[in-house]
Design a protein around this motif. Structure first.
Motif, PDB file in Angstrom:
ATOM      1  N   VAL A  37     -37.159  20.511  11.510  1.00  0.00           N
ATOM      2  CA  VAL A  37     -37.977  20.975  12.637  1.00  0.00           C
ATOM      3  C   VAL A  37     -39.194  20.063  12.696  1.00  0.00           C
ATOM      4  CG1 VAL A  37     -39.382  22.858  13.554  1.00  0.00           C
ATOM      5  CG2 VAL A  37     -37.279  23.377  12.299  1.00  0.00           C
ATOM      6  N   LEU A  38     -39.367  19.391  13.834  1.00  0.00           N
ATOM      7  CA  LEU A  38     -40.487  18.456  13.986  1.00  0.00           C
ATOM      8  C   LEU A  38     -41.341  18.894  15.167  1.00  0.00           C
ATOM      9  CD1 LEU A  38     -41.914  15.723  13.294  1.00  0.00           C
ATOM     10  CD2 LEU A  38     -40.253  14.619  14.815  1.00  0.00           C
ATOM     11  N   THR A  39     -42.522  19.438  14.872  1.00  0.00           N
ATOM     12  CA  THR A  39     -43.440  19.763  15.979  1.00  0.00           C
ATOM     13  C   THR A  39     -44.210  18.497  16.355  1.00  0.00           C
ATOM     14  OG1 THR A  39     -45.435  20.395  14.719  1.00  0.00           O
ATOM     15  CG2 THR A  39     -43.709  22.084  14.961  1.00  0.00           C
ATOM     16  N   GLY A  40     -44.750  18.485  17.551  1.00  0.00           N
ATOM     17  CA  GLY A  40     -45.462  17.287  18.015  1.00  0.00           C
ATOM     18  C   GLY A  40     -44.531  16.115  18.231  1.00  0.00           C
ATOM     19  N   ALA A  41     -43.246  16.412  18.493  1.00  0.00           N
ATOM     20  CA  ALA A  41     -42.217  15.358  18.548  1.00  0.00           C
ATOM     21  C   ALA A  41     -42.434  14.397  19.713  1.00  0.00           C
ATOM     22  CB  ALA A  41     -40.830  15.998  18.642  1.00  0.00           C
ATOM     23  N   SER A  42     -43.111  14.865  20.759  1.00  0.00           N
ATOM     24  CA  SER A  42     -43.305  13.992  21.931  1.00  0.00           C
ATOM     25  C   SER A  42     -44.524  13.091  21.782  1.00  0.00           C
ATOM     26  CB  SER A  42     -43.477  14.863  23.185  1.00  0.00           C
ATOM     27  OG  SER A  42     -44.564  15.760  22.975  1.00  0.00           O
ATOM     28  N   GLY A  43     -45.310  13.287  20.728  1.00  0.00           N
ATOM     29  CA  GLY A  43     -46.525  12.495  20.552  1.00  0.00           C
ATOM     30  C   GLY A  43     -46.248  11.172  19.861  1.00  0.00           C
ATOM     31  N   GLY A  44     -47.310  10.411  19.636  1.00  0.00           N
ATOM     32  CA  GLY A  44     -47.156   9.073  19.068  1.00  0.00           C
ATOM     33  C   GLY A  44     -46.539   9.096  17.683  1.00  0.00           C
TER      34      GLY A  44
ATOM     35  N   CYS B  87     -34.367  28.856  15.318  1.00  0.00           N
ATOM     36  CA  CYS B  87     -34.037  28.455  13.937  1.00  0.00           C
ATOM     37  C   CYS B  87     -33.178  29.520  13.252  1.00  0.00           C
ATOM     38  CB  CYS B  87     -35.320  28.183  13.141  1.00  0.00           C
ATOM     39  SG  CYS B  87     -36.236  26.756  13.767  1.00  0.00           S
ATOM     40  N   GLU B  88     -33.487  30.804  13.508  1.00  0.00           N
ATOM     41  CA  GLU B  88     -32.679  31.881  12.922  1.00  0.00           C
ATOM     42  C   GLU B  88     -31.247  31.835  13.436  1.00  0.00           C
ATOM     43  OE1 GLU B  88     -36.177  35.208  12.083  1.00  0.00           O
ATOM     44  OE2 GLU B  88     -35.007  35.322  13.926  1.00  0.00           O
ATOM     45  N   SER B  89     -31.089  31.426  14.691  1.00  0.00           N
ATOM     46  CA  SER B  89     -29.748  31.429  15.290  1.00  0.00           C
ATOM     47  C   SER B  89     -28.819  30.413  14.629  1.00  0.00           C
ATOM     48  CB  SER B  89     -29.831  31.138  16.798  1.00  0.00           C
ATOM     49  OG  SER B  89     -30.093  29.760  17.004  1.00  0.00           O
ATOM     50  N   LEU B  90     -29.396  29.476  13.838  1.00  0.00           N
ATOM     51  CA  LEU B  90     -28.560  28.460  13.187  1.00  0.00           C
ATOM     52  C   LEU B  90     -27.831  29.005  11.968  1.00  0.00           C
ATOM     53  CD1 LEU B  90     -30.995  25.405  13.360  1.00  0.00           C
ATOM     54  CD2 LEU B  90     -29.103  25.962  14.896  1.00  0.00           C
ATOM     55  N   GLY B  91     -28.246  30.210  11.511  1.00  0.00           N
ATOM     56  CA  GLY B  91     -27.551  30.819  10.374  1.00  0.00           C
ATOM     57  C   GLY B  91     -27.947  30.214   9.035  1.00  0.00           C
ATOM     58  N   SER B  92     -27.107  30.447   8.037  1.00  0.00           N
ATOM     59  CA  SER B  92     -27.521  30.134   6.657  1.00  0.00           C
ATOM     60  C   SER B  92     -27.609  28.636   6.374  1.00  0.00           C
ATOM     61  CB  SER B  92     -26.565  30.799   5.668  1.00  0.00           C
ATOM     62  OG  SER B  92     -25.265  30.373   5.961  1.00  0.00           O
ATOM     63  N   ASP B  93     -26.885  27.818   7.154  1.00  0.00           N
ATOM     64  CA  ASP B  93     -26.959  26.374   6.937  1.00  0.00           C
ATOM     65  C   ASP B  93     -28.004  25.727   7.832  1.00  0.00           C
ATOM     66  OD1 ASP B  93     -25.512  25.598   4.901  1.00  0.00           O
ATOM     67  OD2 ASP B  93     -23.750  24.904   6.040  1.00  0.00           O
ATOM     68  N   GLY B  94     -29.035  26.485   8.124  1.00  0.00           N
ATOM     69  CA  GLY B  94     -29.987  26.053   9.139  1.00  0.00           C
ATOM     70  C   GLY B  94     -31.007  25.050   8.645  1.00  0.00           C
ATOM     71  N   ILE B  95     -32.257  25.291   8.988  1.00  0.00           N
ATOM     72  CA  ILE B  95     -33.292  24.274   8.769  1.00  0.00           C
ATOM     73  C   ILE B  95     -33.567  24.042   7.282  1.00  0.00           C
ATOM     74  CG2 ILE B  95     -34.359  24.797  10.966  1.00  0.00           C
ATOM     75  CD1 ILE B  95     -36.617  26.202   9.307  1.00  0.00           C
ATOM     76  N   SER B  96     -33.842  22.770   6.949  1.00  0.00           N
ATOM     77  CA  SER B  96     -34.188  22.457   5.555  1.00  0.00           C
ATOM     78  C   SER B  96     -35.560  21.803   5.427  1.00  0.00           C
ATOM     79  CB  SER B  96     -33.122  21.549   4.932  1.00  0.00           C
ATOM     80  OG  SER B  96     -32.840  20.463   5.769  1.00  0.00           O
ATOM     81  N   VAL B  97     -36.095  21.297   6.529  1.00  0.00           N
ATOM     82  CA  VAL B  97     -37.423  20.658   6.480  1.00  0.00           C
ATOM     83  C   VAL B  97     -38.214  21.088   7.714  1.00  0.00           C
ATOM     84  CG1 VAL B  97     -38.693  18.470   6.423  1.00  0.00           C
ATOM     85  CG2 VAL B  97     -36.464  18.623   5.299  1.00  0.00           C
ATOM     86  N   LEU B  98     -39.487  21.376   7.497  1.00  0.00           N
ATOM     87  CA  LEU B  98     -40.420  21.631   8.603  1.00  0.00           C
ATOM     88  C   LEU B  98     -41.530  20.595   8.520  1.00  0.00           C
ATOM     89  CD1 LEU B  98     -41.988  23.252  10.803  1.00  0.00           C
ATOM     90  CD2 LEU B  98     -42.864  24.708   8.949  1.00  0.00           C
ATOM     91  N   VAL B  99     -41.697  19.828   9.604  1.00  0.00           N
ATOM     92  CA  VAL B  99     -42.821  18.890   9.675  1.00  0.00           C
ATOM     93  C   VAL B  99     -43.782  19.403  10.751  1.00  0.00           C
ATOM     94  CG1 VAL B  99     -43.572  16.505  10.042  1.00  0.00           C
ATOM     95  CG2 VAL B  99     -41.327  16.949   9.011  1.00  0.00           C
TER      96      VAL B  99
END
Ligand SMILES: NC(=O)c1ccc[n+]([C@@H]2O[C@H](COP(=O)([O-])OP(=O)(O)OC[C@H]3O[C@@H](n4cnc5c(N)ncnc54)[C@H](OP(=O)(O)O)[C@@H]3O)[C@@H](O)[C@H]2O)c1
Length: 268
Positions: free
Chosen positions: A10-17, A75-87
């Motif tokens: 999960v990458l927030t600020g993805a549209s920025g520089g 993110c919850e909808s992805l189930g148990s193999d979901g997100i592993s990194v939050l930036v």
């Protein structure tokens, strides 16, 4: 780089520089990306450029409860193999003398740069803990360690983010979730107004390319590093001096103050 191949980030600020440069490198390394921002067209264009159907855009204003709820639900909808990194990379900055700043600008800065990443961590932590091995990377700033004139609210938000990161890292020390903090120095992105760029030129303050910060993010994720990373020389040295001998930094910044004031004042 192979370590990123089974990651969902999960990458927030993805549209920025910095976010865009980070997305490019993570995508090239094989990570699946959940790109978060307020503007669909920007994120769709990014996904198009990344040329990878596995990436998705989540449109959310992270300064609102609704926006964060929408991100959590996805993110919850992805189930148990979901997100592993939050930036946590989204951020804002309004440069100016504190006495002249609107109270809404002060509150927005604390909300987007501090409250929002804290609440996103809280929202997504159950999912990261469930993954076993996971990672949180908070993007701070040199100004999270050095109070700088003209950036009072921004510095307060990044000092807070640094403290939060340290606390959470220690709280999760017996879990599989690692928590890292990266402190870029000034970087050439839209976060810096023309006034800031002109001031930095006059002060001789170096500004990195966003790809330099993205490389650091990739390194931290690749190593699953717990450490804080302070970027740039002499900035990382001043961070240490400011912690040990703040009066030295006081007097150095006192000399810069006339220049900073000239750029930070409303009229210019
Ligand atoms: N540039 C620097 O000199 C510098 C130095 C040190 C640290 N940093 C830190 O690096 C991070 C990235 O900054 P940058 O330089 O890449 O800035 P940027 O180019 O201005 O990008 C800022 C990003 O934050 C997102 N954002 C802002 N408000 C948001 C909101 N309410 N909801 C969701 N997303 C929001 C923007 O997305 P949308 O507008 O598309 O929604 C954009 O993607 C920030 O945390 C910043 O503090 C930057």
């Amino acid at each position: 780089m192979t370590k990123q191949q089974d990651m969902t980030v999960v990458l927030t600020g993805a549209s920025g520089g910095i976010g865009r440069a980070t997305a490019e490198k993570l995508s090239a390394a094989g990570a699946r990306l959940i790109l978060v921002g307020r503007h669909r067209e920007k994120l769709d264009a990014l996904i198009h450029d990344l040329d990878n159907d596995a990436h998705v855009a989540v449109i959310a204003d992270l300064g609102t409860e609704d926006g964060r709820h929408h991100l959590r639900q996805y993110c919850e909808s992805l189930g148990s193999d979901g997100i592993s990194v939050l930036v946590n990379c989204a951020g804002i900055n309004e440069f100016g003398l504190f006495e002249e700043q609107s109270q809404s600008a002060v509150a927005d800065t604390i909300n987007i740069n501090l409250i929002s990443p804290m609440l996103i961590c809280q929202d997504l932590l159950p999912l990261l803990l469930r993954r076993g091995k996971a990672q949180i990377v908070n993007i701070g700033s040199t100004f999270g360690s050095i109070g700088y004139p003209g950036f009072s609210a921004y510095c307060a938000s990044k000092f807070g983010l640094r403290g939060f990161t340290e606390s959470l890292r220690r709280e999760l020390a017996d879990s599989g979730v690692q928590v890292s903090y990266i402190a870029p120095r000034a970087t050439q992105t839209d976060l810096n107004s023309q006034k800031i760029v002109a001031m930095n030129n006059e002060l001789g303050t170096a500004m990195d390319q966003p790809s330099v910060v993205a490389d650091e993010v990739i390194r931290v994720i690749g190593k699953r590093s717990r450490l804080d990373k302070y970027m740039g020389w002499p900035e990382k040295f001043f961070v240490k001096i400011n912690a040990l001998l703040p009066a030295l930094v006081d007097s150095s910044l006192r000399k810069q103050l006339p220049i900073i004031r000239r750029f930070a004042k409303h009229e210019i």
